[in-house]
Scaffold this motif. Structure first.
Motif, PDB file in Angstrom:
ATOM      1  N   HIS A 151       0.934  -1.296   0.067  1.00 57.50           N
ATOM      2  CA  HIS A 151       0.049   0.022  -0.098  1.00 57.50           C
ATOM      3  C   HIS A 151       0.770   1.291  -0.047  1.00 57.50           C
ATOM      4  CE1 HIS A 151      -3.283  -2.620   1.016  1.00 57.50           C
ATOM      5  NE2 HIS A 151      -4.142  -1.845   0.645  1.00 57.50           N
ATOM      6  N   ARG A 152       0.626   2.207  -0.994  1.00 58.31           N
ATOM      7  CA  ARG A 152       1.287   3.455  -1.079  1.00 58.31           C
ATOM      8  C   ARG A 152       0.700   4.531  -0.207  1.00 58.31           C
ATOM      9  NH1 ARG A 152       1.124   4.717  -7.281  1.00 58.31           N
ATOM     10  NH2 ARG A 152      -1.054   4.051  -6.966  1.00 58.31           N
ATOM     11  N   GLY A 153      -0.259   4.165   0.586  1.00 61.19           N
ATOM     12  CA  GLY A 153      -0.976   5.427   1.317  1.00 61.19           C
ATOM     13  C   GLY A 153      -0.102   5.667   2.662  1.00 61.19           C
ATOM     14  N   ARG A 154      -0.532   6.685   3.339  1.00 57.41           N
ATOM     15  CA  ARG A 154       0.332   6.961   4.637  1.00 57.41           C
ATOM     16  C   ARG A 154       0.156   5.757   5.713  1.00 57.41           C
ATOM     17  NH1 ARG A 154      -1.044  13.549   5.307  1.00 57.41           N
ATOM     18  NH2 ARG A 154       0.183  14.208   3.178  1.00 57.41           N
ATOM     19  N   VAL A 155       0.846   5.550   6.381  1.00 55.81           N
ATOM     20  CA  VAL A 155       0.965   4.294   7.073  1.00 55.81           C
ATOM     21  C   VAL A 155      -0.409   4.529   8.051  1.00 55.81           C
ATOM     22  CG1 VAL A 155       2.551   5.295   8.904  1.00 55.81           C
ATOM     23  CG2 VAL A 155       2.291   2.712   8.772  1.00 55.81           C
ATOM     24  N   LYS A 156      -0.381   5.633   8.681  1.00 52.13           N
ATOM     25  CA  LYS A 156      -1.823   5.925   9.521  1.00 52.13           C
ATOM     26  C   LYS A 156      -3.008   5.621   8.855  1.00 52.13           C
ATOM     27  CE  LYS A 156      -4.607   7.668  12.652  1.00 52.13           C
ATOM     28  NZ  LYS A 156      -4.545   8.888  13.240  1.00 52.13           N
ATOM     29  N   ALA A 157      -3.357   5.957   7.753  1.00 49.22           N
ATOM     30  CA  ALA A 157      -4.447   5.802   6.910  1.00 49.22           C
ATOM     31  C   ALA A 157      -4.512   4.307   6.563  1.00 49.22           C
ATOM     32  CB  ALA A 157      -4.281   6.636   5.641  1.00 49.22           C
ATOM     33  N   VAL A 158      -3.370   3.496   6.257  1.00 52.07           N
ATOM     34  CA  VAL A 158      -3.376   2.278   6.071  1.00 52.07           C
ATOM     35  C   VAL A 158      -3.782   1.304   7.385  1.00 52.07           C
ATOM     36  CG1 VAL A 158      -1.973   0.356   5.322  1.00 52.07           C
ATOM     37  CG2 VAL A 158      -1.873   2.263   4.158  1.00 52.07           C
ATOM     38  N   LEU A 159      -3.278   1.770   8.517  1.00 54.81           N
ATOM     39  CA  LEU A 159      -3.515   1.030   9.545  1.00 54.81           C
ATOM     40  C   LEU A 159      -5.037   1.199  10.127  1.00 54.81           C
ATOM     41  CD1 LEU A 159      -0.509   1.927  12.075  1.00 54.81           C
ATOM     42  CD2 LEU A 159      -1.080  -0.312  11.042  1.00 54.81           C
ATOM     43  N   ILE A 160      -5.609   2.168   9.653  1.00 54.26           N
ATOM     44  CA  ILE A 160      -7.203   2.243  10.048  1.00 54.26           C
ATOM     45  C   ILE A 160      -8.062   1.788   9.073  1.00 54.26           C
ATOM     46  CG2 ILE A 160      -6.766   4.033  11.980  1.00 54.26           C
ATOM     47  CD1 ILE A 160      -7.669   6.179  10.032  1.00 54.26           C
ATOM     48  N   ASP A 161      -7.472   1.407   7.950  1.00 51.00           N
ATOM     49  CA  ASP A 161      -8.156   1.005   6.780  1.00 51.00           C
ATOM     50  C   ASP A 161      -8.855  -0.645   7.231  1.00 51.00           C
ATOM     51  OD1 ASP A 161      -9.502   0.057   4.327  1.00 51.00           O
ATOM     52  OD2 ASP A 161      -7.853   1.042   3.117  1.00 51.00           O
ATOM     53  N   GLN A 162      -9.965  -0.565   7.421  1.00 53.57           N
ATOM     54  CA  GLN A 162     -10.327  -1.983   7.830  1.00 53.57           C
ATOM     55  C   GLN A 162     -10.300  -3.095   6.477  1.00 53.57           C
ATOM     56  OE1 GLN A 162     -11.751  -2.356  11.229  1.00 53.57           O
ATOM     57  NE2 GLN A 162     -10.343  -0.311  10.998  1.00 53.57           N
ATOM     58  N   SER A 163     -10.378  -2.422   5.442  1.00 51.93           N
ATOM     59  CA  SER A 163     -10.065  -3.590   4.304  1.00 51.93           C
ATOM     60  C   SER A 163      -8.517  -4.037   4.247  1.00 51.93           C
ATOM     61  CB  SER A 163     -10.259  -3.063   2.984  1.00 51.93           C
ATOM     62  OG  SER A 163      -9.270  -2.062   2.581  1.00 51.93           O
ATOM     63  N   VAL A 164      -7.798  -3.523   4.998  1.00 52.09           N
ATOM     64  CA  VAL A 164      -6.365  -3.775   5.107  1.00 52.09           C
ATOM     65  C   VAL A 164      -6.221  -4.556   6.395  1.00 52.09           C
ATOM     66  CG1 VAL A 164      -3.833  -3.080   5.255  1.00 52.09           C
ATOM     67  CG2 VAL A 164      -5.380  -1.840   3.641  1.00 52.09           C
ATOM     68  N   LEU A 165      -6.482  -4.050   7.461  1.00 53.89           N
ATOM     69  CA  LEU A 165      -6.382  -4.528   8.890  1.00 53.89           C
ATOM     70  C   LEU A 165      -7.464  -4.399   9.767  1.00 53.89           C
ATOM     71  CD1 LEU A 165      -4.190  -6.142  10.159  1.00 53.89           C
ATOM     72  CD2 LEU A 165      -3.331  -3.711  11.342  1.00 53.89           C
ATOM     73  N   ALA A 166      -8.276  -5.305  10.198  1.00 51.71           N
ATOM     74  CA  ALA A 166      -9.437  -5.018  10.815  1.00 51.71           C
ATOM     75  C   ALA A 166      -9.358  -5.055  12.279  1.00 51.71           C
ATOM     76  CB  ALA A 166     -10.431  -6.312  10.508  1.00 51.71           C
ATOM     77  N   GLY A 167     -10.010  -3.740  12.917  1.00 54.41           N
ATOM     78  CA  GLY A 167      -9.887  -3.578  14.228  1.00 54.41           C
ATOM     79  C   GLY A 167      -9.295  -2.265  14.769  1.00 54.41           C
ATOM     80  N   LEU A 168      -8.263  -1.547  14.098  1.00 47.45           N
ATOM     81  CA  LEU A 168      -7.663  -0.727  14.669  1.00 47.45           C
ATOM     82  C   LEU A 168      -8.211   0.567  14.427  1.00 47.45           C
ATOM     83  CD1 LEU A 168      -3.788  -1.332  13.813  1.00 47.45           C
ATOM     84  CD2 LEU A 168      -5.121  -1.889  15.602  1.00 47.45           C
ATOM     85  N   GLY A 169      -8.452   1.455  15.246  1.00 40.12           N
ATOM     86  CA  GLY A 169      -9.029   2.705  14.909  1.00 40.12           C
ATOM     87  C   GLY A 169      -8.032   4.073  15.296  1.00 40.12           C
ATOM     88  N   ASN A 170      -8.549   5.063  15.389  1.00 43.49           N
ATOM     89  CA  ASN A 170      -7.684   6.403  15.406  1.00 43.49           C
ATOM     90  C   ASN A 170      -6.772   6.287  16.658  1.00 43.49           C
ATOM     91  OD1 ASN A 170      -7.073   8.977  14.096  1.00 43.49           O
ATOM     92  ND2 ASN A 170      -8.063   9.902  15.837  1.00 43.49           N
TER      93      ASN A 170
END
Length: 270
Positions: A151-170
């Motif tokens: 994923h090329r997006g910013r790591v914070k945005a990737v971490l909270i993307d539920q399609s990438v990793l389910a469960g993490l929020g802000n």
């Protein structure tokens, strides 16, 4: 907003209150939290059914009955509690499941941004969760690192993307990145192998106590314990914390521990 630790707490509530018990009555007080199912169909499908197993994936809960599966999502303000059927219902108690003379499961939600779904069979459950990535609590290191590297997006945005990793929020994402000493706006695919491994390790170390607490605990040694202070400072180095927008979310970070802004976007108020 409920994140993985909160929903894991709700799973324990659901398990202790309802698992192994028959749903005797379903009282839909506000059909606005139902998705793809009417109040009548929900009652007909669940009344008389026994909850046999309770599962969590990311921010979703699944109450399985051996037939239809009740799926719950808590949005920003939802919660689950076990009450006595004689206790007065609160204004935001949307659906009540009476399980015995002394047990009633209550779905409470002020803003009604998510709610309840009914999956008729296993294939329906698969379709309902099709856009969810692996669960953050159980994902292995290799799968985690592969997801970040792709994923090329910013790591914070990737971490909270539920399609990438389910469960993490802000809150969790900010806490994990602070512990890993990584800038929230760093492109995920630009992280080095050691940085990805460090991020995974800190995610695991953050999630374990948070799950035990049933929330992201605002401890004095955690970033979470300082982010909402009037003049927040880093609990590790004492530097004034910064606020930026990453992935559309307010992001709190330490410019000393996590590096000065470099492509982090405008800080709030500038």
């Amino acid at each position: 907003m409920p994140e993985l630790p909160d929903v894991e707490g709700f799973r324990k509530v659901l398990q202790s209150c309802a698992q192994g018990r028959v749903i005797r009555h379903v009282d839909v007080r506000d059909a606005g939290v139902l998705h793809g199912v009417s109040a009548r169909r929900l009652r007909d499908a669940l009344e008389g059914r026994r909850i046999t197993r309770v599962e969590r994936h990311g921010k979703w809960l699944l109450a399985r009955t051996g037939g239809p599966t009740l799926a719950l999502h808590f949005g920003m303000t939802g919660l689950l509690l076990c009450a006595h059927p004689d206790d007065a219902a609160e204004p935001h108690d949307r659906v009540l499941f009476t399980l015995a003379r002394d047990r009633q499961l209550r779905y409470r939600d002020q803003r009604k941004l998510q709610g309840l779904w009914l999956a008729d069979d296993a294939s329906d459950v698969v379709r309902l969760l099709a856009d969810q990535g692996p669960d953050a609590l159980t994902v292995d290191r290799e799968e985690f690192e592969t997801a970040l590297a792709s994923h090329r997006g910013r790591v914070k945005a990737v971490l909270i993307d539920q399609s990438v990793l389910a469960g993490l929020g802000n809150l969790l994402a900010d806490e994990i990145l602070w512990r890993a000493r990584l800038r929230p706006a760093t492109p995920a695919n630009a992280l080095t192998g050691p940085e990805r491994r460090r991020l995974y390790t800190q995610m695991r170390r953050t999630l374990r106590p948070a799950v035990t607490a049933g929330r992201v605990p605002p401890r004095p040694t955690w970033l979470t314990g300082h982010r909402d202070a009037p003049d927040p400072h880093c609990p590790r180095c004492g530097t004034a914390l910064r606020r930026s927008r990453v992935g559309g979310r307010t992001t709190v970070w330490c410019p000393e521990c996590q590096g000065e802004a470099n492509g982090d976007g405008k800080e709030e108020g500038t």
